[in-house]
Design an enzyme around this catalytic site. Structure first.
Site, mmCIF file in Angstrom:
data_model
loop_
_atom_site.group_PDB
_atom_site.id
_atom_site.type_symbol
_atom_site.label_atom_id
_atom_site.label_comp_id
_atom_site.label_asym_id
_atom_site.label_seq_id
_atom_site.Cartn_x
_atom_site.Cartn_y
_atom_site.Cartn_z
ATOM 1 N N GLY A 116 26.852 94.019 50.841
ATOM 2 C CA GLY A 116 28.303 93.994 50.697
ATOM 3 C C GLY A 116 29.011 94.980 51.598
ATOM 4 O O GLY A 116 30.244 95.087 51.557
ATOM 5 N N THR B 183 28.382 98.338 43.816
ATOM 6 C CA THR B 183 29.084 97.187 44.383
ATOM 7 C C THR B 183 28.123 96.015 44.524
ATOM 8 O O THR B 183 26.971 96.202 44.926
ATOM 9 C CB THR B 183 29.655 97.548 45.763
ATOM 10 O OG1 THR B 183 30.587 98.625 45.622
ATOM 11 C CG2 THR B 183 30.350 96.355 46.410
ATOM 12 N N ASP C 246 19.563 94.901 47.434
ATOM 13 C CA ASP C 246 19.183 93.672 48.135
ATOM 14 C C ASP C 246 17.666 93.520 48.172
ATOM 15 O O ASP C 246 17.150 92.402 48.144
ATOM 16 C CB ASP C 246 19.774 93.670 49.544
ATOM 17 C CG ASP C 246 21.295 93.685 49.511
ATOM 18 O OD1 ASP C 246 21.877 92.744 48.953
ATOM 19 O OD2 ASP C 246 21.905 94.653 50.011
ATOM 20 N N ASP D 129 23.828 100.500 39.979
ATOM 21 C CA ASP D 129 24.084 99.619 41.118
ATOM 22 C C ASP D 129 22.917 98.657 41.283
ATOM 23 O O ASP D 129 21.831 98.874 40.734
ATOM 24 C CB ASP D 129 24.264 100.455 42.391
ATOM 25 C CG ASP D 129 25.027 99.726 43.490
ATOM 26 O OD1 ASP D 129 25.359 98.537 43.317
ATOM 27 O OD2 ASP D 129 25.294 100.354 44.540
ATOM 28 N N GLY D 130 23.131 97.619 42.048
ATOM 29 C CA GLY D 130 22.077 96.669 42.370
ATOM 30 C C GLY D 130 21.387 97.037 43.664
ATOM 31 O O GLY D 130 21.505 98.155 44.167
ATOM 32 N N GLU E 47 28.298 104.044 48.461
ATOM 33 C CA GLU E 47 27.275 103.981 47.419
ATOM 34 C C GLU E 47 26.388 105.219 47.466
ATOM 35 O O GLU E 47 26.090 105.821 46.425
ATOM 36 C CB GLU E 47 26.446 102.706 47.581
ATOM 37 C CG GLU E 47 27.211 101.444 47.214
ATOM 38 C CD GLU E 47 26.511 100.163 47.615
ATOM 39 O OE1 GLU E 47 26.912 99.107 47.117
ATOM 40 O OE2 GLU E 47 25.570 100.217 48.439
ATOM 41 N N GLY F 230 23.505 97.285 50.996
ATOM 42 C CA GLY F 230 24.533 97.151 52.018
ATOM 43 C C GLY F 230 24.876 95.726 52.372
ATOM 44 O O GLY F 230 25.616 95.486 53.322
#
Length: 225
Positions: free
Chosen positions: A102, A33, A89, A86-87, A108, A100
């Protein structure tokens, strides 16, 4: 000079190239996400007829996948996946991450736990020497908000309620600034063991297996030490 959006696209394209040899009629891909994951989803659309389907880590990603005609499966019907993409932060050289932003870190972690490999796609701004500049998101059962906040203060943090936000699981997020993250796996365990915490946004037990880091000079690939 490439913009951050162009770097994110570069990372997403690199992940698509990495997973393409794995695709097949029985293959299921785990999908994360966030803004970079969104670009991965958009690119995955051209392969939708070459895989069985996907498992999404959020309602947002599930809707985007479905919008591209990509099958979205319930994780309870899936026993294995070769990769989760996934990416992050923040990510460090050990491939420990803070996620997190998002608010989807719980799902996740769940989806990632079923995959054989975790591929993290980020632009170079997300690579840090030490985690913690980005506030740590902590998903909390609502009745435990104050109790968990006090415990996080005792750990040296400065928790702030993410106003107007409810997770896909019906819970709240406390964003915790000021934490000294010298041992990410230990802190992840400590925070996750606080009564009322669903899970925190530290991904260090384990972290990613591979990071595809988009830079002005191309993709830099990092492997877990």
């Amino acid at each position: 000079m490439l913009t951050q959006q162009e770097l994110k696209q570069q990372a997403a394209d690199a992940a698509l190239a990495l997973i393409e040899p794995l695709l097949g009629p029985d293959v299921i891909i785990g999908v994360g996400t966030g803004s970079t994951a969104d670009l991965f989803i958009d690119g995955l659309a051209r392969y939708r007829d070459r895989l069985r389907g996907t498992v999404a880590s959020s309602e947002r990603s599930a809707a985007r996948l479905a919008g591209h005609g990509i099958t979205v499966l319930d994780l309870n019907d899936v026993t294995s996946m070769p990769v989760y993409v996934d990416g992050a932060d923040e990510i460090d050289a050990r491939l420990h991450m803070i996620k997190g932003g998002g608010g989807a870190q719980t799902r996740e972690k769940i989806v990632a736990s079923v995959a054989d490999r975790y591929i993290c796609i980020v632009d170079e701004s997300k690579l840090v020497e030490r985690l913690g500049s980005f506030p740590l998101p902590v998903e909390v059962i609502p009745m435990a908000r104050q109790a968990v906040a006090r415990a996080l203060v005792a750990l040296g943090g400065q928790p702030r309620l993410r106003e107007g936000f409810t997770t896909d699981n019906g819970n709240i997020i406390l964003d915790v600034a000021g934490l000294q993250i010298d041992d990410a796996p230990a802190l992840e365990l400590t925070v996750n063991n606080l009564p009322g915490v669903v899970t925190c946004g530290l991904f260090a037990r384990p972290g990613a297996d591979v990071a595809l880091l988009a830079t002005q000079n191309g993709i830099r690939r990092l492997e877990r030490p």
